[in-house]
Design a protein around this motif. Structure first.
Motif, short mmCIF file in Angstrom:
data_model
loop_
_atom_site.label_atom_id
_atom_site.label_comp_id
_atom_site.label_asym_id
_atom_site.label_seq_id
_atom_site.Cartn_x
_atom_site.Cartn_y
_atom_site.Cartn_z
N ALA A 112 -15.90 72.01 6.01
CA ALA A 112 -17.35 71.95 5.76
C ALA A 112 -17.66 72.33 4.31
CB ALA A 112 -18.09 72.88 6.72
N ALA A 164 -15.70 67.80 15.38
CA ALA A 164 -17.12 68.06 15.65
C ALA A 164 -17.80 68.59 14.38
CB ALA A 164 -17.28 69.05 16.80
N VAL A 165 -17.10 69.48 13.67
CA VAL A 165 -17.64 70.00 12.41
C VAL A 165 -17.77 68.87 11.39
CG1 VAL A 165 -17.07 71.45 10.41
CG2 VAL A 165 -16.95 72.39 12.72
N ALA A 181 -20.83 66.88 12.26
CA ALA A 181 -22.04 67.66 11.94
C ALA A 181 -22.27 67.67 10.43
CB ALA A 181 -21.92 69.08 12.48
N ALA A 182 -21.19 67.87 9.67
CA ALA A 182 -21.34 67.92 8.20
C ALA A 182 -21.78 66.56 7.66
CB ALA A 182 -20.02 68.35 7.56
N ASN A 183 -21.23 65.49 8.21
CA ASN A 183 -21.64 64.15 7.77
C ASN A 183 -23.13 63.92 8.02
OD1 ASN A 183 -19.30 63.19 6.63
ND2 ASN A 183 -18.54 62.29 8.53
N MET A 184 -23.63 64.43 9.14
CA MET A 184 -25.06 64.30 9.43
C MET A 184 -25.87 65.15 8.48
SD MET A 184 -25.14 64.34 13.55
CE MET A 184 -23.95 63.32 14.44
N LEU A 185 -25.40 66.36 8.23
CA LEU A 185 -26.14 67.27 7.34
C LEU A 185 -26.15 66.74 5.91
CD1 LEU A 185 -24.84 70.54 8.98
CD2 LEU A 185 -27.25 69.85 8.85
N LEU A 186 -25.15 65.93 5.56
CA LEU A 186 -25.13 65.32 4.23
C LEU A 186 -25.81 63.95 4.24
CD1 LEU A 186 -21.49 66.25 3.17
CD2 LEU A 186 -23.61 67.10 2.13
N ASP A 187 -26.37 63.59 5.39
CA ASP A 187 -27.10 62.33 5.53
C ASP A 187 -26.18 61.12 5.36
OD1 ASP A 187 -29.53 61.16 6.16
OD2 ASP A 187 -30.13 60.87 4.07
N LYS A 188 -24.89 61.30 5.70
CA LYS A 188 -23.95 60.20 5.57
C LYS A 188 -23.70 59.50 6.89
CE LYS A 188 -21.66 61.74 1.45
NZ LYS A 188 -20.50 62.31 0.80
N GLU A 189 -24.19 60.12 7.96
CA GLU A 189 -24.06 59.54 9.29
C GLU A 189 -25.41 59.80 9.93
OE1 GLU A 189 -21.01 60.34 13.01
OE2 GLU A 189 -20.30 60.61 10.98
N TYR A 210 -28.17 61.01 12.31
CA TYR A 210 -28.20 62.07 13.31
C TYR A 210 -28.31 61.48 14.71
CZ TYR A 210 -29.61 65.83 16.32
OH TYR A 210 -29.66 66.72 17.37
N GLU A 233 -27.71 63.07 18.81
CA GLU A 233 -27.27 64.20 19.63
C GLU A 233 -25.90 63.96 20.26
OE1 GLU A 233 -30.26 65.07 22.50
OE2 GLU A 233 -31.72 65.65 20.98
N LEU A 274 -22.48 64.96 18.74
CA LEU A 274 -22.07 66.34 18.53
C LEU A 274 -21.48 66.97 19.79
CD1 LEU A 274 -24.85 67.52 16.11
CD2 LEU A 274 -22.51 66.93 15.59
#
Lengths: 257, 257
Positions: free
Chosen positions: B216, B237-238, B241-249, B251, B253, B256
């Motif tokens: 991460a 899973a991390v 989640a990180a890809n979503m938080l970086l807006d690369k994937e 979001y 539910e 995850l």
């Protein structure tokens, strides 16, 4: 990393009840458990009370101070409640929070100066939530100037880039990360940089996974303080691992559970 | 993020046995499981074989290509084994790895150019492992120049900042993170940036916790490729989640877990 425990907040139903019933034992227990779990500071928020929020804040401060010996973070949207909390604190506290809006700064900076308190500043202003990292940094700079003018040095300022829920404002998560990187270069030494971590997972399932992943990411780019749930053991394990990976805590097998 | 599955490696005892017995089913199964778990590329490493490592690499390539349709990463310290692997690949592969040492570059860059392959480059050179981020960036720049001279564009170069075990070289973990940030600014568009993730937890207990926390952190500062264990579900899973938080994937539910 500086951990501010978020659990004494009237938004949690059990805490609201404890406040309503003036159940000092329940509050003291929550204070002790958070400190044992690694909180360095405890946030106190009365939640939406009916009458006398200033009196309730004063009561919370007194109960928590009798239970644990850590600084407190006085969390309220109302300056009068913040003032009452600060007055009751035996040692310097942190105000949670101002924004970059003139009215807020005018109300809260004198309080911080008078009480020698730290202050958390959300990088929003009259125009609302900034849409990218640059706009956040611009507001941060204005806040920094205002705090210095009020006699509050950068080491008592906690800049918050505003973390929004990933399920509602996905693109903002990376903007907040970029803002953390930018805040580090505003002055030397830099102000503290803080997030309200749990916001990132508001309304989402798998909250702990999202929280702990984002915490590691924020730490990698320069976060030094967070308001979070120290009772989340997996989150605290990631925090310890990240501190070791950043060489801020000496590596020790036993600390990783 | 580009995931290179690390599991087909003769350093693992079960893989060594499968290689010794030419057990194609076992290798094919490991290939399929990694791709199903999210690997985009599979690393192939014969491990320390007795005779004919080039023949074994050729066999591995052929077995894996028959099982899954993803690019391969030909992982060997011997240029002759790399050459044999590349020759057997139906589609462009990645060479794992060169360093900044002249002898390595001279042996491997022509192979990468000839086969249209990508190449992973560890930022070490004749002087050994650099002690900080700046020294890593200096070697990275020399490697970038050498690859461009050899006709290999930055998008086929995977710079590796060298991740060392946190329990043995703790301070180097943050230097590698800083190097990732520096590599992003070497040229525009930047080369890929890769780590061999599992190195960070070599010899430590709680390997998965250390691996996923560091992943991460690396992603937050700009990592775009990693050699890792895609069968580690918590790690993947991390990663999501990180890809979503970086807006690369986007979001979602369901992604995850």
């Amino acid at each position: 990393m500086y951990v501010i425990g978020e659990r004494i907040n009237g938004m949690f139903r059990s805490v609201a009840r404890a406040i309503r019933e003036r159940n000092a034992d329940a509050i003291a227990d929550l204070a002790r458990r958070q400190v044992e779990a690694g909180a360095h500071v405890l946030d106190l928020n009365t939640g939406p009370t009916g009458e006398d929020p200033a009196g309730i804040m004063t009561w919370l401060v007194s109960v928590v101070q009798d239970a644990v010996d850590v600084p407190l973070c006085i969390d309220s949207p109302r300056p009068a409640v913040v003032a009452a909390g600060l007055k009751a604190c035996r040692r310097p506290a942190i105000i949670n929070s101002t924004t970059g809006a003139r009215e807020k700064l005018d109300a809260l900076l004198p309080l911080a100066a008078e009480h020698g308190a730290g202050i958390i500043a959300l990088t929003i202003d009259e125009r609302g939530i900034p849409r990218n990292a640059e706009a956040r940094a611009e507001i941060a700079l204005a806040i920094l100037a205002a705090t210095m003018e009020a006699g509050i040095p950068p080491e008592r300022l906690y800049l918050d880039p505003i973390v929004l829920p990933v399920n509602a404002a996905q693109a903002q998560c990376k903007e907040a990360l970029a803002a953390i990187g930018a805040f580090r270069h505003l002055c030397d030494p830099p102000p503290h940089i803080i997030v309200g971590l749990s916001n990132v997972s508001q309304g989402a399932p798998n909250r702990s996974l999202i929280n702990r992943t984002y915490l590691a990411m924020c730490l990698a780019v320069g976060l030094d303080t967070a308001i979070l749930d120290p009772l989340d053991e997996e989150l605290m394990a990631v925090l310890r691992a990240a501190n070791m990976l950043l060489d801020k805590e000496i590596y020790a097998e036993g600390l990783l559970g």
